[in-house]
Design an enzyme around this catalytic site. Structure first.
Site, PDB file in Angstrom:
ATOM      1  CD1 TRP A 197      -2.759   1.470   0.450  1.00 40.02           C
ATOM      2  CD2 TRP A 197      -2.128   1.825   2.570  1.00 40.02           C
ATOM      3  NE1 TRP A 197      -3.545   2.463   0.957  1.00 40.02           N
ATOM      4  CE2 TRP A 197      -3.174   2.703   2.264  1.00 40.02           C
ATOM      5  CE3 TRP A 197      -1.570   1.864   3.853  1.00 40.02           C
ATOM      6  CZ2 TRP A 197      -3.679   3.620   3.183  1.00 40.02           C
ATOM      7  CZ3 TRP A 197      -2.075   2.765   4.769  1.00 40.02           C
ATOM      8  CH2 TRP A 197      -3.119   3.635   4.438  1.00 40.02           C
ATOM      9  CG  ASP A 206      -2.282  -2.965   7.079  1.00 40.78           C
ATOM     10  OD1 ASP A 206      -3.454  -3.026   7.506  1.00 40.78           O
ATOM     11  OD2 ASP A 206      -1.873  -2.049   6.345  1.00 40.78           O
TER      12      ASP A 206
HETATM   13  C1  LMR Z   1      -6.969   2.073  -0.598  1.00 38.40           C
HETATM   14  O1  LMR Z   1      -5.916   1.431  -0.618  1.00 38.40           O
HETATM   15  O2  LMR Z   1      -7.530   2.486  -1.622  1.00 38.40           O
HETATM   16  C2  LMR Z   1      -7.631   2.353   0.726  1.00 38.40           C
HETATM   17  O3  LMR Z   1      -6.925   1.790   1.757  1.00 38.40           O
HETATM   18  C3  LMR Z   1      -7.921   3.786   0.919  1.00 38.40           C
HETATM   19  C4  LMR Z   1      -6.705   4.603   1.195  1.00 38.40           C
HETATM   20  O4  LMR Z   1      -6.727   5.340   2.182  1.00 38.40           O
HETATM   21  O5  LMR Z   1      -5.743   4.549   0.414  1.00 38.40           O
END
Ligand code: LMR
Length: 394
Positions: free
Chosen positions: A127, A208
């Protein structure tokens, strides 16, 4: 000072949200930010949340502060949702946080405070905000191979080879289920190998867990976390209620610190409370209270689980449908991975140019690394996406 600030790089997921909103085309399709949408494109408030809010409005008599680490009722309800009965409660330190992101941030603050020289290992890819927070905190980071761009599955060999280099005191950030952004996940035998490597190195897992209930089911999605927590002496878990309770804007999350004994639990508990005080004092309570009410009330809990299961099954059905459409149009099984992936996302393995072409030519928005949010689809748009994917040469 305010006149000399440098512009900050925009988060690519949030930037895409803005581009989608600004696009005037009425056939546009949003497969960007990770928010669940039903078949009509709405992100509904879950039934149990509505019911709990009504009950709370009728019965709440004060809005005075809770404790610094948040409501102990929330800690125990969330600990048992995540861990089942697997870890003795006298080993669990807990703090409510503003969303799962808040929990990640607090976990990394703790790492920075306690072990400033530690390296945090992240999956490649991960992420984007993991990387952004790590950079912001000035924490040393290394990545481990994770995704096989050929098979669009887990790069098991690469991952295990890289994790074999983890050193004592390092932290390894793992996605407990529903890997974001790829949708490819380790199976239980992979998790056993991961745990063995971390145990051998003397490393700390930071899990996570943002999508429990979105993959194979509430219990199944917690299985890897429970396994790691049971096997290693210490584990940090950053969990989010944004997705599985649909309370994104309430900012509801929790950081759990699993320790080897009660004495270190007490120290960890004090540290988590201290970190809350430094960063925002008391954590938000409204969402946490609703979650606690739902998890501790038989009727609300059953209704929440039923609705979450509907959500999960609808995403699985969309995966099957998209993989099927692509199979018949492409005349091959090369998109079968979409049905194998779990959670909200799948990484298509397309080039940035192909992702741009999807947006420019077909008004289909997905993140530049070709992550698509399955929940942004519906029965009408699945064939449109399948056609567009082949049209841009993916
Ligand atoms: C995402 O990955 O789209 C979600 O977790 C929202 C974000 O805050 O990035």
């Amino acid at each position: 000072m305010l006149t000399t600030l440098k512009p900050q790089a925009e988060d690519k997921i949030l930037k895409l949200m803005g581009m989608y909103r600004a696009d005037p085309r009425d056939n546009k399709i949003d497969l960007g930010v990770g928010v669940y949408k039903d078949a009509s494109g709405n992100t509904p408030v879950m039934r149990a949340i509505k019911a709990a809010e009504k009950r709370l409005w009728e019965t709440e008599t004060t809005k005075t502060y809770t404790s610094l680490a948040g409501d102990p009722g929330f800690h125990s309800a969330m600990s048992s949702l995540i861990l089942g009965g697997d870890v003795p409660t006298d080993r669990i330190a807990a703090a409510a946080t503003p969303g799962g992101t808040g929990a990640i941030r607090q976990a990394l603050e703790l790492v920075k405070m306690e072990a400033p020289g530690a390296t945090v290992w992240v999956s490649d890819p991960t992420w984007p905000n993991h990387l952004s927070i790590l950079k912001h905190l000035g924490i040393k980071t290394r990545s481990y191979r994770y995704f096989d761009n050929e098979t669009r599955g887990l790069d098991r060999e690469g991952m295990l080879a890289d994790l074999a280099e983890v050193q004592k005191g390092d932290v390894v950030l793992l996605h407990g289920c529903c890997h974001n952004p790829t949708g490819a996940n380790p199976n239980m035998s992979d998790w056993q190998d991961i745990a063995a490597l971390l145990e051998k190195a003397g490393a700390l897992p930071l899990i996570d867990l943002a999508y429990q209930g979105f993959g194979d089911g509430l219990e199944e999605d917690a299985a890897a976390t429970r396994f790691i927590a049971g096997r290693l002496p210490e584990t940090l878990i950053a969990a989010s209620c944004s997705k599985n309770f649909g309370i994104y804007r309430e900012r509801t999350g929790i950081l759990l610190g699993l320790t080897p004994d009660t004495k270190s639990r007490d120290l960890a508990q004090g540290t988590l409370a201290y970190l809350n005080r430094q960063n925002y004092s008391f954590p938000p309570d409204h969402g946490a209270r609703l979650v606690t009410m739902i998890l501790t009330d038989e009727g609300l809990r059953a209704d929440w689980m039923a609705e979450l299961e509907e959500v999960r099954r609808s995403m699985l059905a969309l995966r099957e449908k998209l993989a099927g459409e692509l199979r018949s149009r492409a005349g091959s099984d090369r998109f079968a991975f979409i049905a194998e992936h779990r959670g909200m996302f799948s990484r298509l393995g397309a080039t940035p140019e192909q992702v741009d072409a999807l947006r420019e030519k077909h008004a289909i928005y997905m993140v530049g690394d070709s992550r698509l949010n399955i929940a942004g689809l519906n029965d009408r748009t699945v064939p449109i996406l399948a056609e567009a994917i082949l049209d841009v040469g993916i």
